[in-house]
Design a protein around this motif. Structure first.
Motif, short mmCIF file in Angstrom:
data_model
loop_
_atom_site.label_atom_id
_atom_site.label_comp_id
_atom_site.label_asym_id
_atom_site.label_seq_id
_atom_site.Cartn_x
_atom_site.Cartn_y
_atom_site.Cartn_z
N VAL A 1 8.63 -13.87 -0.76
CA VAL A 1 8.43 -13.41 -2.13
C VAL A 1 9.57 -13.96 -2.99
CG1 VAL A 1 8.14 -11.44 -3.66
CG2 VAL A 1 7.29 -11.32 -1.30
N ARG B 1 7.05 -7.40 -14.05
CA ARG B 1 6.86 -6.06 -14.56
C ARG B 1 6.62 -6.17 -16.07
NH1 ARG B 1 6.99 -5.41 -9.79
NH2 ARG B 1 8.16 -3.86 -8.57
N SER C 1 4.67 -1.57 -13.09
CA SER C 1 3.78 -2.46 -12.34
C SER C 1 2.35 -2.34 -12.85
CB SER C 1 3.83 -2.11 -10.84
OG SER C 1 5.08 -2.39 -10.28
N HIS D 1 7.90 0.27 -5.27
CA HIS D 1 6.99 -0.74 -4.75
C HIS D 1 7.61 -1.58 -3.65
CE1 HIS D 1 3.53 -0.19 -7.43
NE2 HIS D 1 4.43 0.21 -8.32
N LEU E 1 13.58 -3.52 -10.62
CA LEU E 1 12.78 -3.06 -9.49
C LEU E 1 12.91 -1.56 -9.25
CD1 LEU E 1 13.44 -5.93 -6.91
CD2 LEU E 1 11.31 -5.50 -8.15
N GLY F 1 11.50 -6.42 -1.97
CA GLY F 1 11.48 -5.57 -3.15
C GLY F 1 12.40 -4.37 -2.96
N THR G 1 5.22 -18.03 -6.65
CA THR G 1 5.42 -16.60 -6.47
C THR G 1 5.65 -16.27 -5.00
OG1 THR G 1 4.07 -16.07 -8.40
CG2 THR G 1 4.43 -14.31 -6.82
N CYS H 1 8.18 -3.05 -0.05
CA CYS H 1 7.14 -3.39 0.92
C CYS H 1 6.96 -2.29 1.95
CB CYS H 1 7.51 -4.70 1.62
SG CYS H 1 6.35 -5.21 2.90
N GLN I 1 -0.34 -1.73 -4.91
CA GLN I 1 0.61 -2.72 -5.41
C GLN I 1 0.76 -2.68 -6.92
OE1 GLN I 1 -1.20 -6.29 -3.70
NE2 GLN I 1 0.52 -6.47 -2.29
N ASP J 1 8.56 -11.77 -8.94
CA ASP J 1 7.78 -10.56 -9.18
C ASP J 1 7.78 -10.32 -10.68
OD1 ASP J 1 6.23 -8.37 -8.66
OD2 ASP J 1 7.71 -7.32 -7.44
N THR K 1 9.90 -11.36 -15.77
CA THR K 1 9.68 -12.06 -14.51
C THR K 1 11.00 -12.09 -13.76
OG1 THR K 1 7.93 -13.43 -15.45
CG2 THR K 1 8.98 -14.23 -13.43
#
Length: 399
Positions: free
Chosen positions: A273, A278, A61, A334, A53, A330, A373, A336, A78, A276, A298
């Motif tokens: 969430v 990438r 992303s 990215h 992250l 997150g 998700t 929130c 996003q 997520d 993931t």
């Protein structure tokens, strides 16, 4: 599809109610693994998820950086990476900071107490459809400065978008979600043509021309703020209510804990969430494997938030837990945008619930939507009356 698939099993009703034991088995036995259907590496530990992250240089992303063709309706704050992401995020953040958040919070305090007072007259009600969803939609539209859309139109469209987040497992959900995003972006675009006088939209409309942000990306980003703000908030409220009203003593404990600390723990305990994704853009050694450029990753944030290497007694709801470095909103570029607002909204509602209706309780087990998700409830029947009051009311109705 293979019914023994460890990810597809998460959608089974018995596991969907509480996926954290299944996450624990994955984290303990195969903390990093390749998933054939997703064509992705899957990470379940807190340290690995945090590393991805916070490293937008190597984990993107924006999948165009790995050669993917991304539909135009999906390009937003996003899904873009710096430098494109920087301009639109700065515009939105500046708009956030320019708002009178105290006035918004006071309004939400009133709205929460008012809704609860109305629903307290009923023997029971659906916490999701009659409280969490309308309150979340009022909250995000008030912040944007726009009228509240019709719930009967907005909620199904929003749920279609959320369903599309699981299209890697159920491909048939992809196209309806893209269409719903485009419809919602067109709706948000109308705001810019005739902007309100107050709220985030007013600020964005005034400063858009000087921001360097592509108008289509801005429309999509406003759609994302509306949708993500609504879904994150409504699912947070539903999940938190389920935790507070099905865990013995939790609602009383909420009254004695610092509000922000308690809400942080509710997020960690059962975050909206849960996952997520990438794409790797430079070969990287992580978690004992080498992730090659072009490979997807993931992140099971729900598993990371229950990682015993990071959280003591992670299966316990400890409303005074601090520090609490959960990944529910997150991290990195990215993270929130509206995390503090969502925490404040949840604090308003549950402070009112615990203070004004301390005998609130579940009437039935919470029913979860079949989403992996974004985790959330479909329905949760609760009452604000104590057992004695409910019995008396039932006797009066029978006579």
């Amino acid at each position: 599809m293979d019914p023994t698939d460890p990810i597809l099993q998460l959608a089974r009703p018995s596991i969907l109610r509480n996926p954290y034991s299944a996450y624990a088995r994955l984290r303990e036995n195969t903390p990093v693994f390749r998933h054939e259907l997703l064509d992705s590496w899957v990470f379940t530990r807190h340290a690995d998820c945090l590393a991805v992250l916070t490293d937008s240089a190597r984990f993107a992303s924006d999948w165009r950086r790995a050669g993917e063709d991304i539909p135009a309706p999906l390009l937003s704050v996003q899904t873009l990476d710096p430098p494109e992401h920087t301009a639109v995020r700065r515009l939105l953040l500046d708009g956030f900071r320019a708002q009178d958040r105290r006035a918004l919070h006071e309004r939400m305090d009133f709205e929460a107490r008012d809704l609860l007072a109305v629903l307290a007259r009923r023997p029971s009600f659906d916490f999701v459809g009659e409280l969490a969803e309308p309150l979340a939609l009022r909250f995000i539209t008030a912040f944007l400065g726009v009228p509240v859309p019709d719930l009967a139109w907005f909620v199904p469209m929003s749920r279609t978008i959320v369903d599309g987040m699981d299209a890697g497992l159920w491909p048939q959900k992809h196209e309806p979600a893209v269409a719903a995003r485009a419809e919602l972006a067109a709706y948000a675009g109308g705001w810019l043509a005739d902007p309100p006088k107050d709220g985030l939209l007013a600020y964005v409309a005034e400063h858009a021309a000087d921001s360097g942000v592509d108008p289509a990306v801005l429309r999509n980003s406003l759609r994302a703020v509306l949708h993500a703000g609504y879904e994150s908030a409504s699912r947070l409220l539903g999940n938190a209510a389920a935790a507070l009203l099905t865990t013995p003593g939790a609602l009383a404990a909420f009254r004695g804990a610092p509000v922000a600390t308690a809400v942080d723990e509710l997020i960690r305990y059962d975050a909206p969430v849960q996952a997520d994704a990438r794409v790797c853009v430079a070969d990287t050694d992580l978690g004992g494997v080498t992730v090659r450029a072009g490979e997807a990753v993931t992140l099971f944030l729900g598993a990371a938030n229950h990682d015993p290497l990071r959280f003591a007694h992670p299966t316990e709801l400890r409303l005074d837990r601090a520090p609490n470095p959960h990944l529910g909103f997150g991290r990195g570029a990215h993270a929130c945008l509206g995390a503090s607002l969502a925490i404040r909204l949840a604090g308003s509602l549950f402070t009112a619930l615990a203070g004004d209706h301390p005998e609130a309780r579940a009437v039935a087990e919470p029913a979860h939507r079949r989403n992996l998700t974004l985790r959330g409830l479909d329905r949760f029947e609760v009452t604000l009356r104590g057992r004695a009051a409910a019995t008396t009311a039932g006797e009066e109705e029978s006579t």
